[in-house]
Motif scaffolding. Structure first.
Motif, mmCIF file in Angstrom:
data_model
loop_
_atom_site.group_PDB
_atom_site.id
_atom_site.type_symbol
_atom_site.label_atom_id
_atom_site.label_comp_id
_atom_site.label_asym_id
_atom_site.label_seq_id
_atom_site.Cartn_x
_atom_site.Cartn_y
_atom_site.Cartn_z
ATOM 1 N N PHE A 68 51.059 30.910 38.345
ATOM 2 C CA PHE A 68 50.371 31.144 37.077
ATOM 3 C C PHE A 68 48.871 30.868 37.145
ATOM 4 O O PHE A 68 48.200 30.932 36.122
ATOM 5 N N PHE A 69 48.327 30.547 38.313
ATOM 6 C CA PHE A 69 46.887 30.294 38.371
ATOM 7 C C PHE A 69 46.344 30.556 39.764
ATOM 8 O O PHE A 69 47.081 30.580 40.753
ATOM 9 N N THR A 70 45.009 30.741 39.825
ATOM 10 C CA THR A 70 44.271 30.867 41.072
ATOM 11 C C THR A 70 42.977 30.083 40.932
ATOM 12 O O THR A 70 42.223 30.284 39.965
ATOM 13 N N ALA A 71 42.723 29.179 41.870
ATOM 14 C CA ALA A 71 41.467 28.431 41.872
ATOM 15 C C ALA A 71 40.403 29.299 42.543
ATOM 16 O O ALA A 71 40.394 29.458 43.759
ATOM 17 N N THR A 72 39.534 29.878 41.745
ATOM 18 C CA THR A 72 38.508 30.781 42.267
ATOM 19 C C THR A 72 37.263 30.667 41.414
ATOM 20 O O THR A 72 37.344 30.493 40.193
ATOM 21 N N GLY A 73 36.106 30.778 42.050
ATOM 22 C CA GLY A 73 34.859 30.601 41.337
ATOM 23 C C GLY A 73 34.248 31.872 40.798
ATOM 24 O O GLY A 73 33.470 31.823 39.843
ATOM 25 N N ALA A 74 34.546 33.029 41.385
ATOM 26 C CA ALA A 74 33.988 34.285 40.886
ATOM 27 C C ALA A 74 34.399 34.462 39.430
ATOM 28 O O ALA A 74 35.588 34.332 39.105
ATOM 29 N N TYR A 75 33.432 34.784 38.572
ATOM 30 C CA TYR A 75 33.780 34.830 37.152
ATOM 31 C C TYR A 75 34.773 35.933 36.861
ATOM 32 O O TYR A 75 35.658 35.770 36.019
#
Length: 509
Positions: free
Chosen positions: A314-321
């Motif tokens: 249910f989630f992805t740790a990513t910085g790209a907006y």
């Protein structure tokens, strides 16, 4: 710019809208929402529950199709744009009735847009670019810009801080009469119990086939009741039992129980959007850039997401907006994405002159994942040397308090990935957080005034770089959203802001 939101519906539960059209009219549904909306004035708030509810009552000149292209709604056609993008001539649909029986004219449209420019945060974004809004006879208007402004039509189409069209005679601030032109009209509102909307028999749908939020909107249901249910577990139990025909914002751990339910099915929107920590750049502890950067470095987004959603699916740790696959995706600036480094945070705190005042974090348990992220964030900030005060309110109170810069330092919110970056709340200088710096203006102004889509992509990379450098917001990551749909509901299309025109039910109340 064509941008597709990749919505994945978890089971084969979304029926074609044509099935709904063939079902005749009738039926009542109960929609469980996360709480009471702070207002029913769609111009006055960026709160999602306001847009979700009021989009059934009010309409805008334009809206979005299923691929998030701007399409006409109360406008007859797309505008004729001339003078290098500075003049928008907009023909209006004729014979449009408001809920009070009056007929929409250009006078109503001009007055509504002028009110939107004056009071709505998204209207204020464009206010400096608009030279005039004038009627061109009874059935057309002309918007004249001081200079080109690429996001104008997207802002006019959005249902959040929305440029809705209201009878001129009813315009007031605050709005006292909830009268629009939508397929449903307000019948009754009982605070903390329900908002009841009923079919507006004077509504004339567009002739085009339904397409996302665009095309024909048909009021098939007799009545929709939006029921505030602040507790997520109560919403889940009501969905499983069949009490609610739709339940919004459910915790991922409820997916298995929904899948086994005989009354409801799970709906997963993937990816839905991003949770963020909005920082107060105007006043208080975090008005200093180095201290905002210290927060940025101190936090560990993966731990926050794991606490909030549990299931890594249910989630992805990513910085790209914007995620991969979106036209706006870029990795520019993401090297500053949070790492959970208390030593580096402590050094930035020293540079920023941290004086020991507590960081006040506003959060709400109506969005349980907000609260869980707030708890983890507080511990990481404490480990770096910050003092922290966690303040928990209902969502309506939180949205009222965040308007006062003296009352908070961080609030937690979330939103989907809008088709136009200018629709992100923090892009507006007047959005709570009040990020308005020379560095921001330097990168945003070229982005807003450039009309070429490919050039705008490159300019967006500059905006994202500055977003990370000045740290007005901490983007936690990307997440998928879980909701529920009653098995008797037909014609529902998954959306970040669920809508219930073109929807029918076989459920008997």
């Amino acid at each position: 710019m064509k941008i597709r939101l990749a919505f994945l519906v978890s089971t084969a539960l979304i029926a074609a809208s044509s099935m709904a059209f063939g079902a005749g009219t009738g039926g009542v549904i109960d929609v469980a929402t996360i709480g009471e909306p702070p207002t029913l004035d769609p111009m006055a708030s960026t709160v999602d529950i306001v847009g979700m509810t009021t989009q059934h009552i009010f309409e805008t000149l334009f809206t979005f199709d299923e691929q998030w292209n701007v399409v006409p709604l109360l406008a007859e056609t797309m505008p004729a744009i001339s003078d290098g993008g500075k003049i928008y001539d907009i023909a209006l649909r004729q014979g449009i009735k408001f809920h009070d029986g009056s007929t929409m004219t250009s006078a109503d449209v001009v007055a509504s847009i002028e009110r939107w420019i004056a009071i709505a945060s998204r209207g204020k974004q464009v206010a400096a670019y608009i030279d005039s809004v004038r009627a061109q006879g009874d059935n057309a208007i002309r918007i004249t810009m001081k200079k080109p402004y690429a996001p104008l039509l997207s802002l006019l189409a959005f249902n959040n801080s929305a440029a809705v069209i209201i009878p001129k005679a009813n315009l007031a601030d605050p709005l006292t009469k909830i009268i629009g032109s939508g397929p449903y009209m307000l019948k009754e509102r009982k605070a903390d119990q329900y908002i009841q909307v009923v079919r507006f028999d004077g509504y004339t749908p567009r002739k085009e086939a339904a397409n996302g939020l665009g095309g024909a909107r048909k009021a098939i249901l007799d009545e929709i009741r939006f029921v505030p249910v602040p507790d997520a577990n109560t919403r889940l139990e009501g969905a499983i039992s069949g009490q609610f025909d739709y339940a919004d914002s459910l915790a991922p751990e409820g997916y298995g129980r929904l899948s086994a339910s005989t009354a409801s099915d799970p709906v997963v929107l993937k990816p839905f959007g991003t949770p963020i920590l909005q920082m107060n750049t105007k006043q208080g502890v975090l008005s200093t850039k180095e201290l905002r950067q210290a927060v940025q470095v101190a936090l560990n987004p993966e731990d926050m997401l794991l606490a909030a959603f549990g299931n890594p699916e249910f989630f992805t740790a990513t910085g790209a907006y914007y995620p991969e696959g979106y036209a706006w995706h870029t990795d520019a600036g993401v090297a500053r994405y949070g790492t959970g480094d208390p030593e580096a945070a402590a050094e930035l705190m020293k540079q920023g002159g941290y004086d020991g005042r507590p960081i006040r974090i506003l959060t709400s348990r109506q969005y349980e994942f907000h609260y869980k992220m707030a708890q983890v964030a507080a511990e990481y900030l404490k480990a770096s040397g910050f003092k922290v005060e966690l303040e928990v309110f209902d969502w309506a109170t939180l949205t009222t308090r965040r308007a006062d810069p003296a009352l908070w330092d961080i609030f937690i919110t979330h939103g989907p990935f809008p088709p136009e970056p200018a629709l992100n709340g923090w892009m507006s200088d007047s959005y709570p957080g009040w990020w308005a710096t020379p560095g921001k203006a330097k990168v945003i102004e070229p982005f807003l005034t450039e009309s070429d889509p490919e050039k705008r992509k490159a300019l967006w990379a500059d905006v994202q770089t500055t977003f990370y450098e000045e740290a007005p917001v901490f983007k936690v990551g990307d997440f998928n959203a879980l909701a529920s749909k009653g098995k008797m509901l037909q014609g529902l299309h998954a959306s970040p802001w669920p809508y219930f025109w073109n929807v029918s039910t076989n459920k008997k109340h």
